[in-house]
Design a protein around this motif. Structure first.
Motif, PDB file in Angstrom:
ATOM      1  N   ARG A  88      -1.111  -0.981  -4.454  1.00 48.67           N
ATOM      2  CA  ARG A  88      -1.639  -0.613  -5.781  1.00 48.67           C
ATOM      3  C   ARG A  88      -3.057  -0.053  -5.653  1.00 48.67           C
ATOM      4  N   ARG A  89      -3.903  -0.727  -4.868  1.00 49.49           N
ATOM      5  CA  ARG A  89      -5.290  -0.265  -4.704  1.00 49.49           C
ATOM      6  C   ARG A  89      -5.345   1.130  -4.096  1.00 49.49           C
ATOM      7  N   VAL A  90      -4.479   1.418  -3.131  1.00 49.60           N
ATOM      8  CA  VAL A  90      -4.457   2.738  -2.497  1.00 49.60           C
ATOM      9  C   VAL A  90      -4.111   3.810  -3.529  1.00 49.60           C
ATOM     10  N   PHE A  91      -3.074   3.565  -4.320  1.00 54.45           N
ATOM     11  CA  PHE A  91      -2.626   4.569  -5.287  1.00 54.45           C
ATOM     12  C   PHE A  91      -3.541   4.660  -6.498  1.00 54.45           C
ATOM     13  N   GLU A  92      -4.225   3.594  -6.869  1.00 50.91           N
ATOM     14  CA  GLU A  92      -5.130   3.631  -8.014  1.00 50.91           C
ATOM     15  C   GLU A  92      -6.339   4.527  -7.774  1.00 50.91           C
ATOM     16  N   ARG A  93      -6.603   4.905  -6.541  1.00 53.84           N
ATOM     17  CA  ARG A  93      -7.671   5.875  -6.266  1.00 53.84           C
ATOM     18  C   ARG A  93      -7.355   7.218  -6.930  1.00 53.84           C
ATOM     19  N   PHE A  94      -6.077   7.461  -7.229  1.00 57.07           N
ATOM     20  CA  PHE A  94      -5.663   8.737  -7.800  1.00 57.07           C
ATOM     21  C   PHE A  94      -5.395   8.667  -9.304  1.00 57.07           C
ATOM     22  N   GLY A  95      -5.232   7.481  -9.846  1.00 58.02           N
ATOM     23  CA  GLY A  95      -4.958   7.341 -11.276  1.00 58.02           C
ATOM     24  C   GLY A  95      -4.280   6.017 -11.579  1.00 58.02           C
ATOM     25  N   ARG A  96      -3.846   5.898 -12.818  1.00 62.56           N
ATOM     26  CA  ARG A  96      -3.231   4.646 -13.279  1.00 62.56           C
ATOM     27  C   ARG A  96      -1.889   4.390 -12.597  1.00 62.56           C
TER      28      ARG A  96
ATOM     29  N   PRO B 182      10.107  -8.602   4.424  1.00 60.65           N
ATOM     30  CA  PRO B 182       9.830  -7.260   3.905  1.00 60.65           C
ATOM     31  C   PRO B 182      10.604  -6.200   4.687  1.00 60.65           C
ATOM     32  N   LEU B 183      11.046  -5.160   3.980  1.00 62.47           N
ATOM     33  CA  LEU B 183      11.813  -4.087   4.603  1.00 62.47           C
ATOM     34  C   LEU B 183      10.952  -2.887   4.997  1.00 62.47           C
ATOM     35  N   GLY B 184       9.675  -2.908   4.623  1.00 60.88           N
ATOM     36  CA  GLY B 184       8.776  -1.833   5.041  1.00 60.88           C
ATOM     37  C   GLY B 184       8.799  -0.606   4.146  1.00 60.88           C
ATOM     38  N   PHE B 185       9.309  -0.759   2.933  1.00 67.77           N
ATOM     39  CA  PHE B 185       9.237   0.345   1.980  1.00 67.77           C
ATOM     40  C   PHE B 185       9.177  -0.211   0.570  1.00 67.77           C
ATOM     41  N   GLY B 186       8.797   0.679  -0.344  1.00 66.69           N
ATOM     42  CA  GLY B 186       8.708   0.271  -1.734  1.00 66.69           C
ATOM     43  C   GLY B 186       8.562   1.466  -2.642  1.00 66.69           C
ATOM     44  N   PHE B 187       8.273   1.184  -3.904  1.00 64.64           N
ATOM     45  CA  PHE B 187       8.157   2.222  -4.916  1.00 64.64           C
ATOM     46  C   PHE B 187       6.922   1.971  -5.760  1.00 64.64           C
ATOM     47  N   VAL B 188       6.220   3.055  -6.077  1.00 59.89           N
ATOM     48  CA  VAL B 188       5.040   3.008  -6.933  1.00 59.89           C
ATOM     49  C   VAL B 188       5.339   3.882  -8.142  1.00 59.89           C
TER      50      VAL B 188
END
Length: 108
Positions: free
Chosen positions: A18-26, A41-47
């Protein structure tokens, strides 16, 4: 827009991502995927990001960069309304050519 993030470090948390992607917006949602039987953990996800322009910028800037020491795959997903899950949820389709680059490995 829902974004696929693959080849994640197995120690990366949803809050880290979340912190990585919040650098670009909400960011509306972060979902990491786990094995349904052992919870690993499977090593992938969705934002999920509500603004398509900032989501596209995040994809462009983060694809093939290092997050927590791993080179990640970041790609948009296409909502597939014609194929609904058992509970009526909408599934997402990812361009598999981006994943098949051979960078997705797990250390046992």
């Amino acid at each position: 827009m829902t974004i696929f993030v693959g080849n994640l470090n197995l120690e990366t948390s949803a809050e880290d991502l979340r912190r990585v992607f919040e650098r670009f917006g909400r960011v509306d949602d972060v979902r990491l995927m786990y094995d349904q039987f052992d919870g690993r953990p499977l090593g992938f996800g969705f934002v999920t990001m509500p603004d398509e322009d900032t989501a596209q910028l995040a994809i462009t800037e983060l694809h093939q960069t290092s997050i927590d020491g791993r080179i990640v795959v970041v790609a948009p997903t296409a909502t597939r309304t014609e194929r609904r899950g058992r509970r009526g949820g909408v599934s997402h389709d990812v361009d598999r050519s981006l994943i098949a680059s051979g960078t997705h490995t797990h250390n046992a």
